[in-house]
Design a protein around this motif. Sequence first.
Motif, PDB file in Angstrom:
ATOM      1  N   ARG A 191    -108.992 -37.155  26.220  1.00 55.87           N
ATOM      2  CA  ARG A 191    -110.093 -37.643  25.392  1.00 55.87           C
ATOM      3  C   ARG A 191    -109.726 -37.573  23.915  1.00 55.87           C
ATOM      4  O   ARG A 191    -110.001 -38.503  23.148  1.00 55.87           O
ATOM      5  CB  ARG A 191    -111.347 -36.818  25.677  1.00 55.87           C
ATOM      6  CG  ARG A 191    -112.563 -37.216  24.845  1.00 55.87           C
ATOM      7  CD  ARG A 191    -113.778 -36.391  25.228  1.00 55.87           C
ATOM      8  NE  ARG A 191    -113.627 -34.973  24.874  1.00 55.87           N
ATOM      9  CZ  ARG A 191    -114.494 -34.024  25.207  1.00 55.87           C
ATOM     10  NH1 ARG A 191    -115.573 -34.338  25.928  1.00 55.87           N
ATOM     11  NH2 ARG A 191    -114.298 -32.772  24.852  1.00 55.87           N
ATOM     12  N   MET A 192    -109.091 -36.478  23.503  1.00 59.01           N
ATOM     13  CA  MET A 192    -108.675 -36.332  22.112  1.00 59.01           C
ATOM     14  C   MET A 192    -107.592 -37.353  21.763  1.00 59.01           C
ATOM     15  O   MET A 192    -107.643 -37.985  20.696  1.00 59.01           O
ATOM     16  CB  MET A 192    -108.160 -34.911  21.865  1.00 59.01           C
ATOM     17  CG  MET A 192    -107.711 -34.673  20.424  1.00 59.01           C
ATOM     18  SD  MET A 192    -106.884 -33.084  20.173  1.00 59.01           S
ATOM     19  CE  MET A 192    -105.324 -33.408  21.020  1.00 59.01           C
ATOM     20  N   ILE A 193    -106.605 -37.513  22.642  1.00 59.80           N
ATOM     21  CA  ILE A 193    -105.521 -38.463  22.406  1.00 59.80           C
ATOM     22  C   ILE A 193    -106.061 -39.882  22.265  1.00 59.80           C
ATOM     23  O   ILE A 193    -105.553 -40.691  21.480  1.00 59.80           O
ATOM     24  CB  ILE A 193    -104.479 -38.408  23.548  1.00 59.80           C
ATOM     25  CG1 ILE A 193    -103.832 -37.022  23.621  1.00 59.80           C
ATOM     26  CG2 ILE A 193    -103.422 -39.489  23.381  1.00 59.80           C
ATOM     27  CD1 ILE A 193    -103.103 -36.609  22.373  1.00 59.80           C
ATOM     28  N   ASP A 194    -107.123 -40.175  23.008  1.00 60.58           N
ATOM     29  CA  ASP A 194    -107.733 -41.506  22.958  1.00 60.58           C
ATOM     30  C   ASP A 194    -108.659 -41.686  21.770  1.00 60.58           C
ATOM     31  O   ASP A 194    -109.323 -42.718  21.643  1.00 60.58           O
ATOM     32  CB  ASP A 194    -108.499 -41.780  24.251  1.00 60.58           C
ATOM     33  CG  ASP A 194    -107.579 -41.926  25.451  1.00 60.58           C
ATOM     34  OD1 ASP A 194    -106.378 -42.193  25.242  1.00 60.58           O
ATOM     35  OD2 ASP A 194    -108.059 -41.769  26.591  1.00 60.58           O
ATOM     36  N   GLY A 195    -108.731 -40.687  20.900  1.00 60.53           N
ATOM     37  CA  GLY A 195    -109.538 -40.813  19.687  1.00 60.53           C
ATOM     38  C   GLY A 195    -110.864 -40.097  19.739  1.00 60.53           C
ATOM     39  O   GLY A 195    -111.663 -40.217  18.809  1.00 60.53           O
ATOM     40  N   GLY A 196    -111.112 -39.328  20.805  1.00 65.05           N
ATOM     41  CA  GLY A 196    -112.370 -38.604  20.933  1.00 65.05           C
ATOM     42  C   GLY A 196    -112.355 -37.279  20.190  1.00 65.05           C
ATOM     43  O   GLY A 196    -111.464 -37.015  19.376  1.00 65.05           O
ATOM     44  N   ARG A 197    -113.317 -36.436  20.502  1.00 65.45           N
ATOM     45  CA  ARG A 197    -113.463 -35.169  19.791  1.00 65.45           C
ATOM     46  C   ARG A 197    -112.232 -34.273  19.992  1.00 65.45           C
ATOM     47  O   ARG A 197    -111.578 -34.310  21.033  1.00 65.45           O
ATOM     48  CB  ARG A 197    -114.745 -34.443  20.210  1.00 65.45           C
ATOM     49  CG  ARG A 197    -114.802 -33.964  21.640  1.00 65.45           C
ATOM     50  CD  ARG A 197    -116.090 -33.169  21.889  1.00 65.45           C
ATOM     51  NE  ARG A 197    -116.151 -32.009  21.022  1.00 65.45           N
ATOM     52  CZ  ARG A 197    -117.247 -31.610  20.389  1.00 65.45           C
ATOM     53  NH1 ARG A 197    -118.373 -32.287  20.518  1.00 65.45           N
ATOM     54  NH2 ARG A 197    -117.237 -30.523  19.640  1.00 65.45           N
ATOM     55  N   LYS A 198    -111.967 -33.453  18.985  1.00 66.37           N
ATOM     56  CA  LYS A 198    -110.778 -32.626  18.969  1.00 66.37           C
ATOM     57  C   LYS A 198    -111.073 -31.181  19.388  1.00 66.37           C
ATOM     58  O   LYS A 198    -110.410 -30.247  18.947  1.00 66.37           O
ATOM     59  CB  LYS A 198    -110.142 -32.646  17.585  1.00 66.37           C
ATOM     60  CG  LYS A 198    -109.701 -34.040  17.148  1.00 66.37           C
ATOM     61  CD  LYS A 198    -109.081 -34.021  15.768  1.00 66.37           C
ATOM     62  CE  LYS A 198    -108.637 -35.425  15.353  1.00 66.37           C
ATOM     63  NZ  LYS A 198    -108.043 -35.439  13.993  1.00 66.37           N
ATOM     64  N   SER A 199    -112.042 -31.029  20.234  1.00 61.41           N
ATOM     65  CA  SER A 199    -112.384 -29.706  20.726  1.00 61.41           C
ATOM     66  C   SER A 199    -113.094 -29.844  22.065  1.00 61.41           C
ATOM     67  O   SER A 199    -113.502 -30.939  22.462  1.00 61.41           O
ATOM     68  CB  SER A 199    -113.282 -28.965  19.727  1.00 61.41           C
ATOM     69  OG  SER A 199    -114.544 -29.629  19.619  1.00 61.41           O
ATOM     70  N   ILE A 200    -113.215 -28.720  22.759  1.00 64.58           N
ATOM     71  CA  ILE A 200    -113.970 -28.674  24.010  1.00 64.58           C
ATOM     72  C   ILE A 200    -115.212 -27.848  23.742  1.00 64.58           C
ATOM     73  O   ILE A 200    -115.114 -26.708  23.264  1.00 64.58           O
ATOM     74  CB  ILE A 200    -113.151 -28.026  25.139  1.00 64.58           C
ATOM     75  CG1 ILE A 200    -111.791 -28.705  25.282  1.00 64.58           C
ATOM     76  CG2 ILE A 200    -113.907 -28.086  26.461  1.00 64.58           C
ATOM     77  CD1 ILE A 200    -110.879 -28.034  26.297  1.00 64.58           C
TER      78      ILE A 200
END
Length: 212
Positions: free
Chosen positions: A159-168
């Motif tokens: 998700r982060m690699i695809d441009g989403g949030r950088k945390s869980i």
Amino acid sequence: MAIRYPNGKKYVPVQKKDTARKVNPSFSNRGKTLEDELNESNEYYLHHGIAVIHKKPVPIQVVNVKYPARSAAVITEAYFRTPSTTDYNGVWQGKYIDFEAKETKNKTSFPLQNIHEHQVMHMKNISSQGGIAFFVIRFSTLDRYFILPYASFSNKWKRMIDGGRKSITLAEIEKDAIEIQPGFHPRLDYIQALDTLAAKSTETIERQEQER
């Protein structure tokens, strides 16, 4: 001492510097890091024949050494020979386990900025070979501990690699991870959590086979 990565970039320690326990001061081990707690738990597992798990040695190439005294040597500069993978590995009930230990002072989420791509690839390779890869995450301010399996983590990483949030988010971790209740002997019984994780994995495999 200056320690550098193979590409020459200076290594700057993060996250694990100031990890003193600030919650529930009644615990006799307050002030210990997650690493201390895991090392003590691993000693308990080894002594009781439960598992053989050790912290991985750091592959360092020494460059410069100073001798302030005849009986003392101080390393002033060193490099990582190879990129580090994860913190711990070992064997439990014939299964290979491999995991990374992380702490955060954040109360609402676990940041992904201190996890490296080569670590994720390493855990992916472990999982593809039938090993058990996971994270032990400590929310130090909340005094909460979680086992997050690689399969759940990988979705958030993508998700982060695809441009989403950088945390869980903590809510996501509460849903996907297994919470560990700290005790005394051992301090962090993450092996018990792995029993639950292994049972869930078996249920998932059986369900997938039935759906085919």
